[in-house]
Design an enzyme around this catalytic site. Structure first.
Site, mmCIF file in Angstrom:
data_model
loop_
_atom_site.group_PDB
_atom_site.id
_atom_site.type_symbol
_atom_site.label_atom_id
_atom_site.label_comp_id
_atom_site.label_asym_id
_atom_site.label_seq_id
_atom_site.Cartn_x
_atom_site.Cartn_y
_atom_site.Cartn_z
ATOM 1 N N GLN A 20 15.590 -18.933 3.436
ATOM 2 C CA GLN A 20 15.767 -19.768 2.251
ATOM 3 C C GLN A 20 15.292 -19.110 0.956
ATOM 4 O OE1 GLN A 20 13.906 -23.347 4.409
ATOM 5 N NE2 GLN A 20 15.426 -24.313 3.103
ATOM 6 N N ARG A 77 2.380 -21.250 3.679
ATOM 7 C CA ARG A 77 3.116 -21.177 4.939
ATOM 8 C C ARG A 77 4.484 -20.558 4.656
ATOM 9 N NH1 ARG A 77 6.872 -25.417 7.549
ATOM 10 N NH2 ARG A 77 7.289 -24.419 9.533
ATOM 11 N N HIS A 123 12.020 -19.812 11.896
ATOM 12 C CA HIS A 123 12.495 -20.945 11.096
ATOM 13 C C HIS A 123 14.026 -20.862 11.068
ATOM 14 C CE1 HIS A 123 11.180 -23.937 7.803
ATOM 15 N NE2 HIS A 123 12.491 -24.055 7.886
ATOM 16 N N ASN A 169 9.728 -23.763 13.984
ATOM 17 C CA ASN A 169 9.848 -24.831 13.013
ATOM 18 C C ASN A 169 10.941 -25.798 13.443
ATOM 19 O OD1 ASN A 169 9.448 -26.030 10.218
ATOM 20 N ND2 ASN A 169 11.653 -25.664 10.233
ATOM 21 N N GLU A 170 10.575 -27.054 13.613
ATOM 22 C CA GLU A 170 11.550 -28.123 13.825
ATOM 23 C C GLU A 170 12.619 -27.798 14.864
ATOM 24 O OE1 GLU A 170 13.186 -29.280 10.044
ATOM 25 O OE2 GLU A 170 11.304 -30.138 9.383
ATOM 26 N N ASN A 310 5.963 -31.892 10.249
ATOM 27 C CA ASN A 310 6.832 -31.954 9.070
ATOM 28 C C ASN A 310 7.273 -33.396 8.910
ATOM 29 O OD1 ASN A 310 6.591 -29.220 8.863
ATOM 30 N ND2 ASN A 310 8.774 -28.768 9.150
ATOM 31 N N TYR A 312 9.055 -36.335 6.008
ATOM 32 C CA TYR A 312 9.681 -36.548 4.704
ATOM 33 C C TYR A 312 9.934 -38.008 4.327
ATOM 34 C CZ TYR A 312 10.612 -31.554 4.306
ATOM 35 O OH TYR A 312 10.459 -30.193 4.187
ATOM 36 N N GLU A 381 4.965 -29.467 6.322
ATOM 37 C CA GLU A 381 5.964 -29.708 5.270
ATOM 38 C C GLU A 381 5.947 -31.165 4.862
ATOM 39 O OE1 GLU A 381 10.079 -28.611 6.043
ATOM 40 O OE2 GLU A 381 9.429 -26.722 6.922
ATOM 41 N N TRP A 431 6.538 -28.982 0.664
ATOM 42 C CA TRP A 431 7.837 -28.321 0.665
ATOM 43 C C TRP A 431 8.525 -28.664 -0.642
ATOM 44 C CZ3 TRP A 431 9.931 -24.730 3.830
ATOM 45 C CH2 TRP A 431 11.248 -24.353 3.500
ATOM 46 N N GLU A 438 19.017 -24.494 0.362
ATOM 47 C CA GLU A 438 18.812 -25.699 1.166
ATOM 48 C C GLU A 438 19.900 -25.803 2.256
ATOM 49 O OE1 GLU A 438 16.447 -27.573 1.832
ATOM 50 O OE2 GLU A 438 17.322 -29.428 2.569
ATOM 51 N N TRP A 439 19.980 -24.758 3.071
ATOM 52 C CA TRP A 439 20.850 -24.729 4.243
ATOM 53 C C TRP A 439 22.272 -25.186 3.910
ATOM 54 C CZ3 TRP A 439 18.216 -21.645 7.145
ATOM 55 C CH2 TRP A 439 16.822 -21.726 7.186
HETATM 56 C C1 PNW Z 1 13.315 -29.217 6.800
HETATM 57 N N1 PNW Z 1 17.474 -33.968 8.444
HETATM 58 O O1 PNW Z 1 14.614 -29.422 7.230
HETATM 59 C C2 PNW Z 1 13.167 -27.715 6.928
HETATM 60 O O2 PNW Z 1 12.083 -27.289 7.701
HETATM 61 C C3 PNW Z 1 13.270 -26.977 5.638
HETATM 62 O O3 PNW Z 1 13.702 -25.671 5.889
HETATM 63 C C4 PNW Z 1 14.180 -27.733 4.686
HETATM 64 O O4 PNW Z 1 14.484 -27.027 3.546
HETATM 65 C C5 PNW Z 1 13.467 -29.031 4.374
HETATM 66 O O5 PNW Z 1 13.177 -29.769 5.541
HETATM 67 C C6 PNW Z 1 14.230 -29.931 3.411
HETATM 68 O O6 PNW Z 1 15.446 -30.317 3.966
HETATM 69 C C7 PNW Z 1 15.240 -30.601 7.482
HETATM 70 O O7 PNW Z 1 18.718 -33.922 8.305
HETATM 71 C C8 PNW Z 1 16.610 -30.613 7.311
HETATM 72 O O8 PNW Z 1 16.902 -35.006 8.870
HETATM 73 C C9 PNW Z 1 17.336 -31.727 7.637
HETATM 74 C C10 PNW Z 1 16.701 -32.838 8.134
HETATM 75 C C11 PNW Z 1 15.325 -32.844 8.305
HETATM 76 C C12 PNW Z 1 14.601 -31.715 7.987
#
Ligand code: PNW
Length: 480
Positions: A20, A77, A123, A169-170, A310, A312, A381, A431, A438-439
């Site tokens: 990223q 991190r 990651h 990671n995740e 992690n 959110y 995160e 984060w 952002e993927w």
């Molecule tokens: C995390 N969802 O990803 C990642 O660890 C990071 O690399 C990313 O940039 C960050 O969160 C923000 O998106 C996620 O769809 C991506 O639920 C998608 C999901 C959750 C976490």
């Protein structure tokens, strides 16, 4: 004055990930990862972009260290690009000394600046050669051994310089988004409009199983051959959101809330702490969920020195009636932003899945602490995007009050979990340090406390939140 305190040695800072932020995909011997190849497939990334330049961090390590200092961060991190270190990935493939040296120097620079490095080994950016050679994570025999070998190469090179290690990671994201929905690399799915290969009903569960074995093998290697002399700790980072029932008076919705957490977090957490998968998953998935042999269960059980979390957002959950679809990965339920009374769980952001709900953070910290017997937790995160941020003029964009509020709410919830609920949480990484790739959403969605000008030579401009986070932690951390 806040009515909760965090301890003096509380470790806070920021997080990023190699693909990223780094750019420089072909420099100093790096080879492709599955994200490099995935980005080249038209239609996979919203704005048609890739991590080819990203934040150019490979060339700007000094700038990034200075930025961390400026933000008063105590820790950073970041993740390593496996294909920089072992370009072809495997245990018989050559190690690329240049790639390895780059990271050792970066760790030295961080430490010289008084910033604690926290390294994520993986990651999501698997060396593409391993995906092509044997199917990557789908191949238990090969993947587990190759990951352990890569981890050993890194442990050896870093020695006692690194005290915090995260294996994966995740794994939920790499398994479900990479092998069920196909939204992430390598993009495998049963949906033939998206991919000619994949089986969403089986592959994600195989991949998840292999992540657990690879994690546990690397942890065993670290404990047996490095931990005593190098003094670090190692764990896995799991993502998961809080859940509230759509109808609090319906026991089936209340039960579905727990089941959603089991399908997303305990899928990995239960094997690591209990040596088995959750009953709810076994019941729904039957033999599509791999079984641990006795030996595997013993290897995986107890394989965390700390829990990497992690987190959110939160959702309302409504149970579904009837038989689940074979492709279902949620636990047969609906994931919603509104409850029965029509109330929203939180405000909209730029990310379709992310609605902030700070009280859920405190609740999930307690929930996990209770389930896993009070493990030490590092939040690896937490952060948010802002609806429409990318279209704002720079001066306005730098006043990211919504993000500042997010951090006030979430760090407050964290302090309450620590001080009032007795959760053993010892660190927190926001984060992200800066806007980055952002993927599948490309560069449209920004998560940084620092603005990165992608059209102006990747110049960095700290937003208001870059300073506010430090102020928030200052107000919670005991100083006497
Ligand atoms: C995390 N969802 O990803 C990642 O660890 C990071 O690399 C990313 O940039 C960050 O969160 C923000 O998106 C996620 O769809 C991506 O639920 C998608 C999901 C959750 C976490």
């Amino acid at each position: 004055m806040p009515d909760a305190v965090l301890p003096q040695d509380f470790l806070w800072g920021f997080a990023t990930a190699s693909y990223q932020v780094e750019g420089a995909p072909h420099e100093d011997g790096r080879a492709d990862s599955i994200w490099d190849t995935f980005c080249r497939i038209p239609g996979k990334i919203a704005d048609g972009s890739s991590g080819d330049v990203a934040c150019d961090s490979y060339h700007r390590t000094q700038e990034d260290v200075a930025l961390l200092k400026q933000c008063r961060a105590k820790a950073y991190r970041f993740s390593l690009s496996w294909s920089r270190i072992i370009p072809l990935g495997g245990r018989s493939d050559p190690v690329n000394e240049k790639g390895l040296r780059h990271y050792v120097k970066f760790v030295d620079d961080l430490r010289a600046a008084g910033i604690e490095p926290m390294i994520t080994l993986f990651h999501w950016d698997l060396p593409d050669a391993l995906h092509k050679r044997y199917g990557g994570m789908l191949n238990k025999e090969e993947f587990v051994k190759d990951f352990e070998n890569y981890a050993r190469v890194v442990f050896k090179a870093m020695g006692s310089k690194v005290k915090f290690w995260i294996t994966f990671n995740e794994p939920w994201c790499s398994s479900i988004l990479g092998y069920s929905t196909g939204l992430f690399a390598p993009g495998r799915t049963s949906d033939r409009t998206k991919s000619s290969e994949g089986d969403s009903s089986r592959e994600p569960w195989i991949v998840g199983h292999n992540f657990l074995l690879a994690h546990a093998s690397a942890v065993k290697a670290y404990r047996e051959d490095f931990k005593d002399k190098d003094g670090g700790r190692i764990g896995i980072t799991l993502n998961g959101d809080w859940t509230e029932p759509w109808d609090a008076n319906d026991p089936a919705d209340v039960e579905a809330c727990n089941r959603k957490i089991e399908f997303s977090i305990c899928w990995f957490g239960d094997p690591v702490y209990f040596g088995k998968y959750p009953d709810s998953m076994r019941k729904q998935l039957g033999d599509r969920l791999p079984e641990f042999t006795e030996e595997e269960a013993a290897l995986v059980k107890g394989s965390n020195d700390f829990y990497g979390m992690n987190h959110y957002c939160a959702n309302y959950i409504k149970h579904k009636e009837g038989e689940p679809e074979p492709e279902d990965f949620t636990g047969n339920l609906e994931i919603l932003f509104y409850n029965k009374a029509g109330e929203a769980i939180g405000p909209e952001t730029q990310s379709v899945w992310l609605r902030p709900h700070p009280p859920g953070f405190r609740k999930l910290l307690k929930w996990l602490s209770d389930r896993y017997g009070g493990p030490t937790i590092y939040v690896t995160e937490n952060g948010t995007s802002l609806k429409g941020e990318n279209s704002l003029p720079l001066e306005q964009l730098l006043q990211d009050d919504f993000r500042c509020e997010y951090y006030r709410g979430y760090v407050g919830a964290l302090a309450d979990a620590y001080d009032k609920d007795g959760v053993d949480v010892r660190g927190y990484m926001a984060w992200s340090l800066m806007d980055n790739f952002e993927w599948a959403e490309g560069y449209e969605t920004r998560f940084g406390v620092t603005y990165v000008d992608y059209k102006g030579g990747q110049k960095r401009y700290p937003k208001k939140s870059a300073k506010v986070i430090g102020d928030i932690f200052d107000s919670y951390i005991k100083t006497d």
